[in-house]
Every structure is written in structure tokens, then in C-alpha cells.
Motif scaffolding. Sequence first.
Motif, PDB file in Angstrom:
ATOM      1  N   ASP A 172     -46.487 -82.967  -6.454  1.00  0.00           N
ATOM      2  CA  ASP A 172     -47.822 -83.482  -6.668  1.00  0.00           C
ATOM      3  C   ASP A 172     -47.847 -84.406  -7.876  1.00  0.00           C
ATOM      4  O   ASP A 172     -46.967 -84.378  -8.711  1.00  0.00           O
ATOM      5  N   ILE A 173     -48.841 -85.271  -7.941  1.00  0.00           N
ATOM      6  CA  ILE A 173     -48.973 -86.184  -9.059  1.00  0.00           C
ATOM      7  C   ILE A 173     -49.668 -85.464 -10.192  1.00  0.00           C
ATOM      8  O   ILE A 173     -50.697 -84.828 -10.004  1.00  0.00           O
ATOM      9  N   VAL A 174     -49.096 -85.552 -11.376  1.00  0.00           N
ATOM     10  CA  VAL A 174     -49.642 -84.875 -12.540  1.00  0.00           C
ATOM     11  C   VAL A 174     -50.092 -85.947 -13.516  1.00  0.00           C
ATOM     12  O   VAL A 174     -49.420 -86.938 -13.730  1.00  0.00           O
ATOM     13  N   SER A 175     -51.261 -85.715 -14.125  1.00  0.00           N
ATOM     14  CA  SER A 175     -51.716 -86.683 -15.134  1.00  0.00           C
ATOM     15  C   SER A 175     -51.584 -86.115 -16.507  1.00  0.00           C
ATOM     16  O   SER A 175     -51.372 -84.973 -16.724  1.00  0.00           O
ATOM     17  N   GLU A 195     -44.738 -87.739 -11.060  1.00  0.00           N
ATOM     18  CA  GLU A 195     -44.661 -86.733 -10.021  1.00  0.00           C
ATOM     19  C   GLU A 195     -44.007 -85.479 -10.587  1.00  0.00           C
ATOM     20  O   GLU A 195     -43.002 -85.542 -11.267  1.00  0.00           O
ATOM     21  N   SER A 196     -44.627 -84.340 -10.312  1.00  0.00           N
ATOM     22  CA  SER A 196     -44.053 -83.083 -10.794  1.00  0.00           C
ATOM     23  C   SER A 196     -42.913 -82.656  -9.887  1.00  0.00           C
ATOM     24  O   SER A 196     -42.694 -83.227  -8.821  1.00  0.00           O
ATOM     25  N   ILE A 197     -42.209 -81.616 -10.293  1.00  0.00           N
ATOM     26  CA  ILE A 197     -41.092 -81.132  -9.485  1.00  0.00           C
ATOM     27  C   ILE A 197     -41.585 -80.488  -8.201  1.00  0.00           C
ATOM     28  O   ILE A 197     -40.813 -80.251  -7.288  1.00  0.00           O
ATOM     29  N   PHE A 198     -42.881 -80.243  -8.117  1.00  0.00           N
ATOM     30  CA  PHE A 198     -43.442 -79.622  -6.921  1.00  0.00           C
ATOM     31  C   PHE A 198     -44.006 -80.666  -5.962  1.00  0.00           C
ATOM     32  O   PHE A 198     -44.556 -80.322  -4.934  1.00  0.00           O
ATOM     33  N   GLN A 229     -43.998 -82.864 -20.243  1.00  0.00           N
ATOM     34  CA  GLN A 229     -45.445 -82.696 -20.344  1.00  0.00           C
ATOM     35  C   GLN A 229     -45.860 -82.487 -21.795  1.00  0.00           C
ATOM     36  O   GLN A 229     -46.859 -83.053 -22.243  1.00  0.00           O
ATOM     37  N   VAL A 230     -45.103 -81.675 -22.537  1.00  0.00           N
ATOM     38  CA  VAL A 230     -45.411 -81.439 -23.949  1.00  0.00           C
ATOM     39  C   VAL A 230     -45.326 -82.755 -24.719  1.00  0.00           C
ATOM     40  O   VAL A 230     -46.207 -83.067 -25.531  1.00  0.00           O
ATOM     41  N   SER A 231     -44.301 -83.550 -24.454  1.00  0.00           N
ATOM     42  CA  SER A 231     -44.162 -84.847 -25.138  1.00  0.00           C
ATOM     43  C   SER A 231     -45.344 -85.769 -24.823  1.00  0.00           C
ATOM     44  O   SER A 231     -45.865 -86.433 -25.713  1.00  0.00           O
ATOM     45  N   GLY A 244     -34.706 -78.140 -14.159  1.00  0.00           N
ATOM     46  CA  GLY A 244     -35.689 -79.132 -13.731  1.00  0.00           C
ATOM     47  C   GLY A 244     -37.092 -78.742 -14.158  1.00  0.00           C
ATOM     48  O   GLY A 244     -37.856 -79.581 -14.645  1.00  0.00           O
ATOM     49  N   ALA A 245     -37.439 -77.477 -14.006  1.00  0.00           N
ATOM     50  CA  ALA A 245     -38.759 -76.995 -14.422  1.00  0.00           C
ATOM     51  C   ALA A 245     -38.917 -77.087 -15.935  1.00  0.00           C
ATOM     52  O   ALA A 245     -39.958 -77.520 -16.439  1.00  0.00           O
TER      53      ALA A 245
END
Length: 173
Positions: free
Chosen positions: A170-173, A165-168, A91-93, A83-84
Motif C-alpha cells: 500500500d502507499i504510505v504517506s 510504497e510499503s512492504i505490504f 518512516q522514522v527518518s 525489510g520490515a
Amino acid sequence: MGGNSPCASCKLLRRRCAKDCIFAPYFPSDDPHKFAIVHKVFGASNVSKTLQELPLQQRADAVSSLVYEANARIRDPVYGCVGAISYLQNQVSQLQMQLAVAQAEIVCIQMQQDPIMVAANPQMVLGQADDDDQAFLLQNQCFNFANNNASSSAYVNIHESLKRESIFGDIVS
């Protein structure tokens, strides 16, 4: 460890720590949480068998990997490390797509500033492009991009669609 202070595994399992305890070098008594997580996910017997099958020089790395995977499994019981890794690949994409959009905007701005030079030598703007069809398509796209005046709104739309939403949690941009 033997004698004085039992290792974290022997402490948790409430047994006497022998001098040849396989866990002692990797699970010191001052870090009991490390073994507790590994034991909860993999079990002491499985960890012991795994360590015994490995050469001595690879055991420390194996323990480090087991601790990492166990922590990931506690956070995400279904996917664990995968998952990580998946999250980071996404994120890289997304960042590659943002980079491509930014590069396209730069090319469009360059074409707007000096269209005569670009029309005469499209490879100069495109860098390594050697195919006339690619140059034509990029110029056409930049023309449409500039005419629609959508550079900032397109970026905002793409940027908003990339938020997730990240696996943790929180919202990631």
C-alpha cells in the motif's frame, strides 16, 4: 503432549507425539498454522536442534521469534524481517524530517511576528542554540523561506517526495 492430542508439529509431520516432545509446549494442537509456517521456512529438524540448544527459559521467546521471522519470510522472501525493519527506519527518518520542517516553519513564523526580539536574542527562539553561526544561518534561511513564501508548497513537495510504497503493497504517506 503424549497420549490424547498430538501437538501441531506431530500432527503435521504425522507422527506420534511423545511425552517429551520438544515442540508440544510451543506448538499446541489448536494452532497448527503456527508450526506449518515455521516448518515451511526453517524445517522441523532445524527448529528442533535450535530449541534443544537453548535453555528452557529462552525457548518460548525463540519460538516467538521463529514464528515472526517465518511470517516475514512468507510475506517478503528476499528481505524478511530486515525489510520490515528497514521500512520502519525509513518512516522514522521521514517523520524526523517532517518534524524539522515544522520546527523551522515555527521559528520562521516567530521571527516574522517579532523580528526585533529575535534579532536581539536568537537563542530564545532557537532554544538550545549557543553558536552564533548557527543562529545567523537559521535566521538567513528563515528570511529566505519567508520571502519566497514557500512554506506550504515546500512542505507539500517534501510530503509528496516522502510518499512511498510499503512492504505490504500500500502507499504510505
